[in-house]
Structure formats: structure tokens, C-alpha cells
Design an enzyme around this catalytic site. Structure first.
Site, PDB file in Angstrom:
ATOM      1  N   GLY A  16       0.815  -1.222   0.000  1.00  0.00           N
ATOM      2  CA  GLY A  16       0.000   0.000   0.000  1.00  0.00           C
ATOM      3  C   GLY A  16       0.846   1.268   0.000  1.00  0.00           C
ATOM      4  O   GLY A  16       0.597   2.185  -0.798  1.00  0.00           O
ATOM      5  N   LEU A 220      -1.469 -15.288  -8.484  1.00  0.00           N
ATOM      6  CA  LEU A 220      -0.986 -16.520  -7.849  1.00  0.00           C
ATOM      7  C   LEU A 220      -0.093 -17.288  -8.815  1.00  0.00           C
ATOM      8  O   LEU A 220       0.966 -17.806  -8.442  1.00  0.00           O
ATOM      9  CB  LEU A 220      -2.166 -17.417  -7.440  1.00  0.00           C
ATOM     10  CG  LEU A 220      -3.049 -16.939  -6.295  1.00  0.00           C
ATOM     11  CD1 LEU A 220      -4.147 -17.965  -6.023  1.00  0.00           C
ATOM     12  CD2 LEU A 220      -2.239 -16.709  -5.028  1.00  0.00           C
ATOM     13  N   ALA A 221      -0.522 -17.353 -10.082  1.00  0.00           N
ATOM     14  CA  ALA A 221       0.228 -18.137 -11.065  1.00  0.00           C
ATOM     15  C   ALA A 221       1.593 -17.494 -11.331  1.00  0.00           C
ATOM     16  O   ALA A 221       2.610 -18.189 -11.450  1.00  0.00           O
ATOM     17  CB  ALA A 221      -0.569 -18.260 -12.360  1.00  0.00           C
ATOM     18  N   ALA A 222       1.645 -16.167 -11.383  1.00  0.00           N
ATOM     19  CA  ALA A 222       2.924 -15.489 -11.658  1.00  0.00           C
ATOM     20  C   ALA A 222       3.916 -15.807 -10.540  1.00  0.00           C
ATOM     21  O   ALA A 222       5.073 -16.161 -10.803  1.00  0.00           O
ATOM     22  CB  ALA A 222       2.712 -13.978 -11.778  1.00  0.00           C
ATOM     23  N   ASN A 223       3.467 -15.706  -9.308  1.00  0.00           N
ATOM     24  CA  ASN A 223       4.380 -16.006  -8.203  1.00  0.00           C
ATOM     25  C   ASN A 223       4.783 -17.479  -8.195  1.00  0.00           C
ATOM     26  O   ASN A 223       5.932 -17.808  -7.903  1.00  0.00           O
ATOM     27  CB  ASN A 223       3.754 -15.604  -6.859  1.00  0.00           C
ATOM     28  CG  ASN A 223       3.982 -14.128  -6.576  1.00  0.00           C
ATOM     29  OD1 ASN A 223       4.815 -13.484  -7.210  1.00  0.00           O
ATOM     30  ND2 ASN A 223       3.247 -13.577  -5.634  1.00  0.00           N
ATOM     31  N   PHE A 225       5.083 -19.436 -10.809  1.00  0.00           N
ATOM     32  CA  PHE A 225       6.058 -19.647 -11.890  1.00  0.00           C
ATOM     33  C   PHE A 225       7.439 -19.110 -11.499  1.00  0.00           C
ATOM     34  O   PHE A 225       8.457 -19.737 -11.772  1.00  0.00           O
ATOM     35  CB  PHE A 225       5.585 -18.947 -13.176  1.00  0.00           C
ATOM     36  CG  PHE A 225       4.740 -19.829 -14.061  1.00  0.00           C
ATOM     37  CD1 PHE A 225       3.528 -20.331 -13.615  1.00  0.00           C
ATOM     38  CD2 PHE A 225       5.159 -20.153 -15.339  1.00  0.00           C
ATOM     39  CE1 PHE A 225       2.751 -21.150 -14.419  1.00  0.00           C
ATOM     40  CE2 PHE A 225       4.389 -20.973 -16.162  1.00  0.00           C
ATOM     41  CZ  PHE A 225       3.186 -21.469 -15.702  1.00  0.00           C
ATOM     42  N   CYS A 275       5.527 -13.545  -0.098  1.00  0.00           N
ATOM     43  CA  CYS A 275       4.564 -13.958  -1.123  1.00  0.00           C
ATOM     44  C   CYS A 275       4.696 -15.381  -1.632  1.00  0.00           C
ATOM     45  O   CYS A 275       3.710 -16.108  -1.705  1.00  0.00           O
ATOM     46  CB  CYS A 275       4.663 -13.017  -2.307  1.00  0.00           C
ATOM     47  SG  CYS A 275       3.974 -11.414  -1.934  1.00  0.00           S
TER      48      CYS A 275
HETATM   49  C1  UDX Z   1       0.625  -7.200   0.798  1.00  0.00           C
HETATM   50  C2  UDX Z   1      -0.698  -7.810   0.379  1.00  0.00           C
HETATM   51  O1  UDX Z   1      -1.722  -7.209   1.030  1.00  0.00           O
HETATM   52  C3  UDX Z   1      -0.648  -9.287   0.481  1.00  0.00           C
HETATM   53  O2  UDX Z   1      -1.847  -9.854   0.106  1.00  0.00           O
HETATM   54  C4  UDX Z   1       0.410  -9.695  -0.466  1.00  0.00           C
HETATM   55  O3  UDX Z   1       0.424 -11.057  -0.675  1.00  0.00           O
HETATM   56  C5  UDX Z   1       1.721  -9.209   0.078  1.00  0.00           C
HETATM   57  O4  UDX Z   1       1.688  -7.849   0.137  1.00  0.00           O
HETATM   58  P1  UDX Z   1       1.928  -6.199   2.687  1.00  0.00           P
HETATM   59  O5  UDX Z   1       1.682  -4.816   2.212  1.00  0.00           O
HETATM   60  O6  UDX Z   1       3.265  -6.793   2.444  1.00  0.00           O
HETATM   61  O7  UDX Z   1       0.843  -7.164   2.093  1.00  0.00           O
HETATM   62  O8  UDX Z   1       1.471  -6.429   4.146  1.00  0.00           O
HETATM   63  P2  UDX Z   1       1.758  -5.594   5.425  1.00  0.00           P
HETATM   64  O9  UDX Z   1       3.041  -4.873   5.284  1.00  0.00           O
HETATM   65  O10 UDX Z   1       1.502  -6.517   6.538  1.00  0.00           O
HETATM   66  O11 UDX Z   1       0.622  -4.462   5.387  1.00  0.00           O
HETATM   67  C6  UDX Z   1      -0.710  -4.654   5.630  1.00  0.00           C
HETATM   68  C7  UDX Z   1      -1.213  -3.491   6.480  1.00  0.00           C
HETATM   69  O12 UDX Z   1      -2.618  -3.571   6.593  1.00  0.00           O
HETATM   70  C8  UDX Z   1      -0.651  -3.461   7.904  1.00  0.00           C
HETATM   71  O13 UDX Z   1       0.018  -2.237   8.133  1.00  0.00           O
HETATM   72  C9  UDX Z   1      -1.894  -3.607   8.782  1.00  0.00           C
HETATM   73  O14 UDX Z   1      -1.838  -2.870   9.988  1.00  0.00           O
HETATM   74  C10 UDX Z   1      -2.985  -3.100   7.873  1.00  0.00           C
HETATM   75  N1  UDX Z   1      -4.329  -3.580   8.226  1.00  0.00           N
HETATM   76  C11 UDX Z   1      -4.546  -4.893   8.428  1.00  0.00           C
HETATM   77  C12 UDX Z   1      -5.362  -2.659   8.342  1.00  0.00           C
HETATM   78  O15 UDX Z   1      -5.164  -1.452   8.179  1.00  0.00           O
HETATM   79  N2  UDX Z   1      -6.615  -3.123   8.651  1.00  0.00           N
HETATM   80  C13 UDX Z   1      -6.865  -4.432   8.899  1.00  0.00           C
HETATM   81  O16 UDX Z   1      -7.993  -4.798   9.195  1.00  0.00           O
HETATM   82  C14 UDX Z   1      -5.796  -5.352   8.778  1.00  0.00           C
HETATM   83  C1  UDX Z   2       7.951 -11.434  -5.395  1.00  0.00           C
HETATM   84  C2  UDX Z   2       7.658 -11.251  -6.893  1.00  0.00           C
HETATM   85  O1  UDX Z   2       8.883 -11.107  -7.609  1.00  0.00           O
HETATM   86  C3  UDX Z   2       6.760 -10.051  -7.102  1.00  0.00           C
HETATM   87  O2  UDX Z   2       6.423  -9.934  -8.479  1.00  0.00           O
HETATM   88  C4  UDX Z   2       5.505 -10.238  -6.272  1.00  0.00           C
HETATM   89  O3  UDX Z   2       4.639  -9.136  -6.411  1.00  0.00           O
HETATM   90  C5  UDX Z   2       5.852 -10.423  -4.809  1.00  0.00           C
HETATM   91  O4  UDX Z   2       6.743 -11.532  -4.670  1.00  0.00           O
HETATM   92  P1  UDX Z   2       9.632 -10.367  -3.672  1.00  0.00           P
HETATM   93  O5  UDX Z   2       9.194 -11.456  -2.772  1.00  0.00           O
HETATM   94  O6  UDX Z   2       9.668  -8.977  -3.157  1.00  0.00           O
HETATM   95  O7  UDX Z   2       8.722 -10.329  -4.960  1.00  0.00           O
HETATM   96  O8  UDX Z   2      11.118 -10.687  -4.155  1.00  0.00           O
HETATM   97  P2  UDX Z   2      11.803 -11.513  -5.342  1.00  0.00           P
HETATM   98  O9  UDX Z   2      12.801 -10.650  -5.973  1.00  0.00           O
HETATM   99  O10 UDX Z   2      10.828 -12.159  -6.222  1.00  0.00           O
HETATM  100  O11 UDX Z   2      12.614 -12.616  -4.524  1.00  0.00           O
HETATM  101  C6  UDX Z   2      11.966 -13.629  -3.783  1.00  0.00           C
HETATM  102  C7  UDX Z   2      12.974 -14.577  -3.207  1.00  0.00           C
HETATM  103  O12 UDX Z   2      13.589 -15.377  -4.203  1.00  0.00           O
HETATM  104  C8  UDX Z   2      14.127 -13.909  -2.464  1.00  0.00           C
HETATM  105  O13 UDX Z   2      14.401 -14.618  -1.286  1.00  0.00           O
HETATM  106  C9  UDX Z   2      15.265 -13.996  -3.445  1.00  0.00           C
HETATM  107  O14 UDX Z   2      16.517 -13.949  -2.819  1.00  0.00           O
HETATM  108  C10 UDX Z   2      14.996 -15.332  -4.091  1.00  0.00           C
HETATM  109  N1  UDX Z   2      15.576 -15.485  -5.436  1.00  0.00           N
HETATM  110  C11 UDX Z   2      15.170 -14.667  -6.456  1.00  0.00           C
HETATM  111  C12 UDX Z   2      16.504 -16.490  -5.690  1.00  0.00           C
HETATM  112  O15 UDX Z   2      16.872 -17.248  -4.787  1.00  0.00           O
HETATM  113  N2  UDX Z   2      17.007 -16.641  -6.961  1.00  0.00           N
HETATM  114  C13 UDX Z   2      16.609 -15.838  -8.003  1.00  0.00           C
HETATM  115  O16 UDX Z   2      17.102 -16.042  -9.116  1.00  0.00           O
HETATM  116  C14 UDX Z   2      15.673 -14.814  -7.729  1.00  0.00           C
END
Ligand code: UDX
Ligand code: UDX
Length: 458
Positions: A16, A220-223, A225, A275
Site C-alpha cells: 500500500g 498466484l500463477a505469476a508467483n 512460476f 509472497c
Molecule cells: C501485501 C498484500 O496485502 C498481500 O496480500 C500480499 O500477498 C503481500 O503484500 P503487505 O503490504 O506486504 O501485504 O502487508 P503488510 O506490510 O503486513 O501491510 C498490511 C497493512 O494492513 C498493515 O500495516 C496492517 O496494519 C494493515 N491492516 C490490516 C489494516 O489497516 N486493517 C486491517 O484490518 C488489517
Molecule cells: C515477489 C515477486 O517477484 C513479485 O512480483 C511479487 O509481487 C511479490 O513476490 P519479492 O518477494 O519482493 O517479490 O522478491 P523476489 O525478488 O521475487 O525474490 C523472492 C525470493 O527469491 C528472495 O528470497 C530472493 O533472494 C529469491 N531469489 C530470487 C533467488 O533465490 N534466486 C533468483 O534467481 C531470484
């Protein structure tokens, strides 16, 4: 000044916060409010110490905050003011009841939908930004449109593809933006409203429109893959270690095939992050629910290989350090799940640190950004761990160093100096394959990397 659109985002987290900061910067004519139930988090967003570290984020927030970007805890007012509401509250893996450990916990999402309904005084477009199981939009529509006050709500799916550490870049210059909606006239109208926001800076051909289910499932599918590529290369890394093949050479050779491509083929100690694991387990659970057992097992294996890669790393340390690390000082370089973030969610380092503590090692954790989170993650073991931001001090007297995060700073340390300060024989386990292994071996280290033959002095 009269703003053209009033946009609200509920949930000021990793997704967000940066997403809204970029929209605010790109669209000065829109008023963006970001609300969160966590007051401390909101205070941090309003201070000079933002709650998350992301390159470029601070500059954007400084430029837009209190001009057209506002952080507050006033959820009710935010809902009433805005015609478009992005929801990016967390959707963690369920820890209880049916589907525990696999299904997504939708309680925050549903609670938010009910809040939107109870405070709204007019019709709105609600945007799913959080990752949700396919077909969640139906449940949301039913809740939102169950009102008798004449308001109508369109639920649009606009999944986030940003990766941490490059979030701002990914948002400013995305490969694609995906926006899914119902294919009714009202659904298409709501979809176009969201397209219009992104069209302020994203080339039109990169904004993809689809039906709402395709959009939900694509995330879901992108993550799945992406994670699958890492598990694939990690599975081959184990074979390399037995056959004198070198995983970096293999990855390069197969990645040069343009059908495969070079990115996301870096062998490692395993993937982490909030994720990948969560989304795959969720996919597995959904497949099981539809009776697609084979599909479920196929994706489950991606997570299993990742767990195995982490336990293999611990076993490898043990086996090569004469089958015991009890009482030995071990310096873990890096705790974040990847470089350039302080985020440690699902970081392989959590599992590895715990495994080594169970073996009664004296674990020293070092990381430039993640030590605060590490302290929370390992609270149970607080007394058994030393937290030391300076890698040189962390390595002093250690028997081994394990690289767990690919921070650039670890590539350029003075390893001659480090070697001289360590217990002998000294070991380096490079869980990210970022160091110059030959050079380290020449210094005197015994070097173990992922998917490579070890370089040992004995
Ligand atoms: C996001 C997405 O929402 C999640 O589905 C995705 O898979 C990963 O990224 P992220 O932004 O990383 O999550 O989560 P987080 O940093 O935990 O932020 C969520 C925020 O929502 C928190 O700050 C929490 O306090 C807030 N929240 C939660 C509300 O404001 N209201 C609620 O009822 C629950
Ligand atoms: C991921 C997806 O890339 C992003 O598109 C989605 O929205 C959220 O989840 P993120 O989790 O922030 O993003 O990081 P990413 O760069 O994808 O890395 C994920 C994990 O895989 C890390 O622990 C990274 O170190 C590891 N990784 C990545 C490897 O071990 N090898 C690689 O070649 C790439």
C-alpha cells in the site's frame, strides 16, 4: 485546490505505502489517503523514519506528503471521502481451522469490506490490491452489495507485481499492470476508472484488462512460476554438487536460450519473502478444493524443494565442520530475505539460524537493515544470539561465515583481514554465490558454495 479524484488505500504496508506514493507522485491532481489500523505505522509514515526501507521511497514521500498524499488512522473519514478504495491489508496463511498452514486467511479482507459498507454514503469502486484466492471477488461483492441503502459497489482486481528492494522502479516502469473486472457495463466502467489512473504514466499497451477471475489467478500463477524457476535451479544445484558441474555455468548455458531467459535462475539457499510460499500453498489448497490433486502436488513440490534446500544448507555446514558446531561461533551475513530490504518475512535465514542454534552453535547475526526484524523473529532465542551490525566484528573469532543475503557490501569486504581474525580452520558457506571463491580459497578459507565443488585445504 480541487482534486480530480479522491483515492483511499486501506493498509499502509509494503504494498500500500509504495504504491500510493508512486500514484501520488505521478498524479498530482489526485488526492490520495492511506489509512491503517496500526497507529504507530501511520506515525512512522508521517515521520522521517518510514516504517519500511525501499530505495527511492523516502524522496517520493517527502515530495508528496501533505500535498496530495496523506497518511492517517481515520478509516471512516477516508472511506466517506473517496470514490475509489484500494485494499491492501495483509492476507497471511491461515494458522487455524480448515486449510490451516495453506489457505489464505481472509478475515482482515472481509472485515475491511464490511467496514467499507458500514461507513459508505455513496457507491464506490473497491480495488483488490492484496493477493487473494481466485473467486474472492464474489464474496466481496456479496458482502458489499448486500446493503439496502441503494449504493452499489464494483470489485476490481488489480494485483501488485512489485518486488521488494525495487518496488519504486517496478511501480514507475512496470512490465504490465493488470486490471480485471466483471464484464458487465458497470464492471467495465469501474475497470476503466482504474485504467485511467495508471495511464497517467504507464504506456497504454502495458495496461492489460481481463475478467476478474483471470486477474486474481494470474497473480498466484505469476508467483508460482517465479518460485518454480528458483526451485528448478536449486534442485539442479544439488546435482551439480555431486557431479562437478557448476550451477552458475549451467544457469548461464540454459538461460541463454531465449525461450528460458537468464533472470530468476540464481541458485540460492532458498527463496523467502512474504509472497512465494504463501501464494503457492494457497494455489495448492485451491486446486485440492476443486479436486485437482495432481496439479496440487505439482506446485506443492516447489515449496518442498525450497524447504529441502534450506535444510541441505545446514546439513552441509555440519558435515563439513567435522559433524559438530556445538559451541562454535558462526557468523551469518545477511538476515533479510533478499538484498536492499529490511524485510525478513519467510527469510531462509530464520530457519537456518534456528537450525544452528538447535545444534548449540554460538550464532552471530549481521545485516545492514534487518537486525530489528531479526530480533523479533528470533525472540525465543534472544539470549543465545549475538546481533552485530558490523560484519568484521561479527566474524571475529568465528569458525565459519555463512552468506545468507546477497548484500553488495559482502562482496567487497576485506577478507584477508577477516580470515586473520577467525578461528582456524575457517569456513565460508556462500548461500548466494556472490563471493570470489577462488580468491577466498587462496586466502586460506575452505569454501562451500551452492551447486559447486567445494574448495578445501584438507
Ligand atoms: C501485501 C498484500 O496485502 C498481500 O496480500 C500480499 O500477498 C503481500 O503484500 P503487505 O503490504 O506486504 O501485504 O502487508 P503488510 O506490510 O503486513 O501491510 C498490511 C497493512 O494492513 C498493515 O500495516 C496492517 O496494519 C494493515 N491492516 C490490516 C489494516 O489497516 N486493517 C486491517 O484490518 C488489517
Ligand atoms: C515477489 C515477486 O517477484 C513479485 O512480483 C511479487 O509481487 C511479490 O513476490 P519479492 O518477494 O519482493 O517479490 O522478491 P523476489 O525478488 O521475487 O525474490 C523472492 C525470493 O527469491 C528472495 O528470497 C530472493 O533472494 C529469491 N531469489 C530470487 C533467488 O533465490 N534466486 C533468483 O534467481 C531470484
Amino acid at each position: 485546490m480541487e482534486f480530480e479524484k479522491n483515492i483511499l488505500c486501506i493498509g499502509a504496508g509494503y504494498v500500500g505505502g509504495p504504491t500510493m506514493a508512486v500514484i501520488a507522485a505521478k498524479c498530482p491532481r489526485y488526492r490520495i489517503q492511506v489509512v491503517d489500523i496500526d497507529k504507530e505505522r501511520i506515525e512512522a509514515w508521517n515521520s522521517d523514519h518510514l516504517p519500511i526501507f525501499e530505495p527511492g521511497l523516502h524522496d517520493l514521500v517527502r515530495k508528496t506528503r501533505d500535498k496530495n498524499l496523506f497518511f492517517s488512522s481515520e478509516v471512516q473519514r477516508g472511506i466517506q471521502d473517496s470514490g475509489i478504495i484500494f485494499v491492501s491489508v495483509n492476507t497471511p496463511t491461515k494458522t487455524f481451522g480448515q486449510g490451516a498452514g495453506r489457505a489464505a486467511d481472509l478475515q482482515y479482507w472481509e472485515k475491511t469490506a464490511r467496514e467499507i459498507l458500514s461507513y459508505s454514503k455513496s457507491s464506490k469502486t473497491v480495488v483488490e490490491k492484496s493477493t487473494l484466492p481466485v473467486r474472492t471477488a464474489t464474496a466481496m461483492e456479496r458482502i458489499l452489495n448486500g446493503n439496502t441503502r441503494g449504493m452499489s459497489f464494483e470489485v476490481v482486481s488489480n494485483p501488485e507485481f512489485l518486488a521488494e528492494g525495487t518496488a519504486i522502479q517496478d511501480l514507475e516502469n512496470p512490465d504490465r499492470v493488470l486490471i480485471g473486472s466483471r464484464e458487465t457495463p458497470e464492471g467495465i466502467k469501474a475497470r476503466k476508472e482504474i485504467v485511467e489512473i495508471y495511464a497517467n504514466w504507464v504506456p497504454r499497451e502495458r495496461i492489460i484488462e481481463s475478467n476478474v477471475w483471470s486477474s486474481e489467478l494470474s497473480k498466484l500463477a505469476a508467483n508460482a512460476f517465479l518460485a518454480q524457476r528458483i526451485s528448478s535451479i536449486n534442485s539442479i544445484s544439488a546435482l551439480c554438487e555431486r557431479t562437478e558441474a557448476d550451477i552458475d555455468e549451467v544457469a548461464y548455458a540454459i538461460g541463454m536460450d531465449s525461450r528460458i531467459g537468464l533472470r530468476f535462475l540464481k541458485a540460492s539457499v532458498g527463496f523467502g519473502g512474504s509472497c512465494f510460499k504463501k501464494d503457492i500453498l494457497n494455489l495448492v489448497y485451491i486446486c485440492e478444493n476443486y479436486g485437482l490433486e495432481k496439479v496440487a502436488r505439482y506446485w506443492q513440490a516447489v515449496v518442498e524443494i525450497n524447504d529441502w534446500q534450506q535444510s541441505r544448507f545446514i546439513q552441509n555446514m555440519l558435515a563439513n565442520m567435522f559433524n559438530t558446531v556445538a559451541g562454535k561461533r558462526l557468523a551469518l551475513f545477511g538476515f533479510a530475505f533478499k538484498a536492499n530490504t529490511g524485510d525478513t518475512r519467510e527469510s531462509p535465514a530464520i530457519y537456518i539460524a534456528q537450525g544452528l542454534i538447535e545444534e548449540r552453535a554460538q550464532v552471530v547475526l549481521s545485516d545492514p537493515k534487518a537486525l530489528e526484524n531479526a530480533k523479533k523473529d528470533l525472540k525465543k532465542f534472544e539470549d543465545q544470539i549475538i546481533f552485530e551490525a558490523d560484519p568484521y566484528r561479527a566474524a571475529e573469532g568465528a569458525h565459519a561465515i555463512a552468506i545468507l543475503t546477497e548484500w553488495d557490501l559482502y562482496k567487497t569486504l576485506d577478507y584477508d583481514r577477516i580470515f586473520d581474525s577467525m578461528a582456524q580452520p575457517s569456513f565460508i558457506f556462500d548461500g548466494r554465490n556472490i563471493l570470489d571463491h577462488k580468491r577466498l580459497f587462496e586466502i586460506g578459507f575452505n569454501v562451500f558454495a551452492i551447486g559447486k565443488s567445494p574448495l578445501k585445504h584438507f
